[in-house]
Motif scaffolding. Structure first.
Motif, mmCIF file in Angstrom:
data_model
loop_
_atom_site.group_PDB
_atom_site.id
_atom_site.type_symbol
_atom_site.label_atom_id
_atom_site.label_comp_id
_atom_site.label_asym_id
_atom_site.label_seq_id
_atom_site.Cartn_x
_atom_site.Cartn_y
_atom_site.Cartn_z
ATOM 1 N N GLU A 73 31.093 -52.318 86.809
ATOM 2 C CA GLU A 73 30.811 -53.086 85.585
ATOM 3 C C GLU A 73 29.642 -52.466 84.837
ATOM 4 O OE1 GLU A 73 32.215 -57.570 86.888
ATOM 5 O OE2 GLU A 73 30.099 -57.164 86.514
ATOM 6 N N LYS A 74 29.806 -52.277 83.536
ATOM 7 C CA LYS A 74 28.733 -51.742 82.676
ATOM 8 C C LYS A 74 28.245 -52.874 81.790
ATOM 9 C CE LYS A 74 29.699 -48.737 79.282
ATOM 10 N NZ LYS A 74 29.161 -49.228 78.032
ATOM 11 N N THR A 75 26.946 -53.072 81.779
ATOM 12 C CA THR A 75 26.391 -54.175 80.996
ATOM 13 C C THR A 75 25.883 -53.679 79.642
ATOM 14 O OG1 THR A 75 24.116 -53.932 81.757
ATOM 15 C CG2 THR A 75 25.615 -55.197 83.174
ATOM 16 N N LYS A 77 23.019 -53.321 78.724
ATOM 17 C CA LYS A 77 21.791 -52.514 78.799
ATOM 18 C C LYS A 77 22.069 -51.022 78.565
ATOM 19 C CE LYS A 77 19.706 -55.199 82.518
ATOM 20 N NZ LYS A 77 19.341 -55.033 83.925
ATOM 21 N N CYS A 78 23.320 -50.605 78.665
ATOM 22 C CA CYS A 78 23.685 -49.186 78.549
ATOM 23 C C CYS A 78 23.249 -48.619 77.199
ATOM 24 C CB CYS A 78 25.190 -49.035 78.716
ATOM 25 S SG CYS A 78 25.782 -47.355 78.413
ATOM 26 N N VAL A 79 22.633 -47.419 77.256
ATOM 27 C CA VAL A 79 22.208 -46.746 76.017
ATOM 28 C C VAL A 79 23.019 -45.460 75.790
ATOM 29 C CG1 VAL A 79 19.880 -47.708 76.005
ATOM 30 C CG2 VAL A 79 20.338 -45.586 77.268
ATOM 31 N N ASP A 80 24.117 -45.310 76.515
ATOM 32 C CA ASP A 80 25.037 -44.179 76.334
ATOM 33 C C ASP A 80 24.371 -42.814 76.578
ATOM 34 O OD1 ASP A 80 27.370 -45.784 75.454
ATOM 35 O OD2 ASP A 80 26.042 -46.288 73.794
ATOM 36 N N CYS A 81 23.475 -42.772 77.562
ATOM 37 C CA CYS A 81 22.782 -41.510 77.845
ATOM 38 C C CYS A 81 23.716 -40.484 78.487
ATOM 39 C CB CYS A 81 21.574 -41.757 78.741
ATOM 40 S SG CYS A 81 22.010 -42.219 80.443
ATOM 41 N N GLY A 82 24.725 -40.949 79.205
ATOM 42 C CA GLY A 82 25.695 -40.045 79.813
ATOM 43 C C GLY A 82 25.379 -39.607 81.229
ATOM 44 N N ALA A 83 24.293 -40.093 81.814
ATOM 45 C CA ALA A 83 23.936 -39.669 83.179
ATOM 46 C C ALA A 83 25.039 -40.006 84.180
ATOM 47 C CB ALA A 83 22.621 -40.324 83.604
ATOM 48 N N CYS A 84 25.723 -41.100 83.954
ATOM 49 C CA CYS A 84 26.762 -41.519 84.895
ATOM 50 C C CYS A 84 27.983 -40.593 84.864
ATOM 51 C CB CYS A 84 27.190 -42.954 84.603
ATOM 52 S SG CYS A 84 27.581 -43.256 82.877
ATOM 53 N N ILE A 85 28.212 -39.934 83.751
ATOM 54 C CA ILE A 85 29.404 -39.074 83.632
ATOM 55 C C ILE A 85 29.368 -37.967 84.677
ATOM 56 C CG2 ILE A 85 30.653 -37.451 82.159
ATOM 57 C CD1 ILE A 85 29.656 -38.990 79.743
ATOM 58 N N ARG A 100 30.202 -43.173 72.295
ATOM 59 C CA ARG A 100 29.732 -44.159 73.263
ATOM 60 C C ARG A 100 30.513 -44.012 74.573
ATOM 61 N NH1 ARG A 100 27.961 -49.740 71.092
ATOM 62 N NH2 ARG A 100 26.800 -49.422 73.018
ATOM 63 N N ILE A 101 29.945 -44.530 75.660
ATOM 64 C CA ILE A 101 30.567 -44.373 76.973
ATOM 65 C C ILE A 101 31.730 -45.361 77.129
ATOM 66 C CG2 ILE A 101 30.211 -44.543 79.471
ATOM 67 C CD1 ILE A 101 28.821 -42.157 78.222
ATOM 68 N N VAL A 102 32.873 -44.803 77.514
ATOM 69 C CA VAL A 102 34.061 -45.607 77.793
ATOM 70 C C VAL A 102 34.263 -45.617 79.305
ATOM 71 C CG1 VAL A 102 36.554 -45.796 77.429
ATOM 72 C CG2 VAL A 102 35.074 -44.924 75.602
ATOM 73 N N VAL A 117 21.981 -43.576 89.630
ATOM 74 C CA VAL A 117 21.385 -42.680 88.624
ATOM 75 C C VAL A 117 21.143 -43.345 87.274
ATOM 76 C CG1 VAL A 117 22.420 -40.623 89.663
ATOM 77 C CG2 VAL A 117 23.565 -41.724 87.732
ATOM 78 N N CYS A 118 21.741 -44.466 87.014
ATOM 79 C CA CYS A 118 21.589 -45.086 85.690
ATOM 80 C C CYS A 118 20.127 -45.484 85.456
ATOM 81 C CB CYS A 118 22.491 -46.308 85.555
ATOM 82 S SG CYS A 118 22.249 -47.141 83.970
ATOM 83 N N PRO A 119 19.475 -44.910 84.453
ATOM 84 C CA PRO A 119 18.053 -45.196 84.244
ATOM 85 C C PRO A 119 17.791 -46.611 83.731
ATOM 86 C CG PRO A 119 18.893 -43.818 82.483
ATOM 87 C CD PRO A 119 19.999 -43.941 83.480
ATOM 88 N N LEU A 120 18.824 -47.243 83.193
ATOM 89 C CA LEU A 120 18.645 -48.593 82.636
ATOM 90 C C LEU A 120 19.151 -49.683 83.573
ATOM 91 C CD1 LEU A 120 17.445 -49.010 79.757
ATOM 92 C CD2 LEU A 120 18.353 -46.713 80.121
ATOM 93 N N LYS A 121 19.597 -49.297 84.774
ATOM 94 C CA LYS A 121 20.190 -50.271 85.713
ATOM 95 C C LYS A 121 21.303 -51.064 85.012
ATOM 96 C CE LYS A 121 17.044 -49.380 88.885
ATOM 97 N NZ LYS A 121 17.290 -48.092 89.455
ATOM 98 N N ALA A 122 22.138 -50.335 84.303
ATOM 99 C CA ALA A 122 23.179 -50.978 83.502
ATOM 100 C C ALA A 122 24.518 -51.076 84.227
ATOM 101 C CB ALA A 122 23.378 -50.198 82.197
ATOM 102 N N LEU A 123 24.566 -50.554 85.450
ATOM 103 C CA LEU A 123 25.836 -50.540 86.181
ATOM 104 C C LEU A 123 25.726 -51.364 87.455
ATOM 105 C CD1 LEU A 123 26.512 -46.737 85.810
ATOM 106 C CD2 LEU A 123 27.784 -48.557 84.676
ATOM 107 N N ARG A 124 26.798 -52.060 87.777
ATOM 108 C CA ARG A 124 26.804 -52.801 89.043
ATOM 109 C C ARG A 124 28.214 -52.805 89.632
ATOM 110 N NH1 ARG A 124 28.807 -58.059 88.415
ATOM 111 N NH2 ARG A 124 27.904 -58.681 90.400
HETATM 112 S S1 SF4 Z 1 23.796 -43.830 83.015
HETATM 113 FE FE1 SF4 Z 1 23.587 -46.014 82.468
HETATM 114 S S2 SF4 Z 1 22.662 -46.015 80.444
HETATM 115 FE FE2 SF4 Z 1 23.431 -43.960 80.802
HETATM 116 S S3 SF4 Z 1 25.515 -43.987 79.918
HETATM 117 FE FE3 SF4 Z 1 25.741 -44.475 82.076
HETATM 118 S S4 SF4 Z 1 25.694 -46.726 82.146
HETATM 119 FE FE4 SF4 Z 1 24.878 -46.129 80.155
#
Ligand code: SF4
Ligand code: SF4
Length: 127
Positions: A73-75, A77-85, A100-102, A117-124
């Motif tokens: 789940e992506k909340t 808080k995501c800023v679309d930085c792309g680290a999760c990709i 934006r991240i899909v 790795v998500c810097p914003l703790k936007a994933l759970r």
């Molecule tokens: S790492 Fe976190 S903040 Fe960055 S794109 Fe992925 S979900 Fe969003």
């Protein structure tokens, strides 16, 4: 379907996953495992069609069983930085046309790399 198995040394003194796999003729894929001498939490994947039967067999051996949803789940808080990709082994995350991240949740195998790795703790990972 994913099943979360919890057991302690009082309830399980046998190689339960092997026993259930053989007795139910089931392919059981271990996704996550935290195993200590007296306690264990394991997430396994089994075919949806046999999940109920496999779950009941685990319970019979004293294992606590809970069904898990598979999706990350992506909340907001995501800023679309792309680290999760870059860390996702199954390609769950992509950039859409608006950059934006899909999220393609069905590909998620709950490895947890992206959560770390998500810097914003936007994933759970839903429990
Ligand atoms: S790492 Fe976190 S903040 Fe960055 S794109 Fe992925 S979900 Fe969003
Ligand atoms: S938990 Fe693993 S498989 Fe699922 S989205 Fe995150 S990195 Fe990808």
């Amino acid at each position: 379907m994913l099943l979360k198995l919890k057991y302690d040394s009082r309830s399980v003194r046998a190689p339960v996953i092997s026993k259930v796999a053989i007795e139910e003729n089931a392919l059981i894929n271990i996704i996550e495992a935290k195993v200590e001498p007296r306690y264990g939490e394991i997430v396994v994947e089994v075919d949806d069609e046999i999940a109920e039967r496999v779950a009941e067999k685990f319970k019979k051996y004293g294992v606590e069983v809970r069904k898990l949803t598979k999706s990350i789940e992506k909340t907001e808080k995501c800023v679309d930085c792309g680290a999760c990709i870059s860390v996702c082994p199954t390609g769950v995350f992509e950039r859409g046309e608006d950059d934006r991240i899909v999220v393609n949740e069905v590909k998620c195998i709950r490895c947890g790399f992206c959560v770390g790795v998500c810097p914003l703790k936007a994933l759970r990972l839903p429990e």
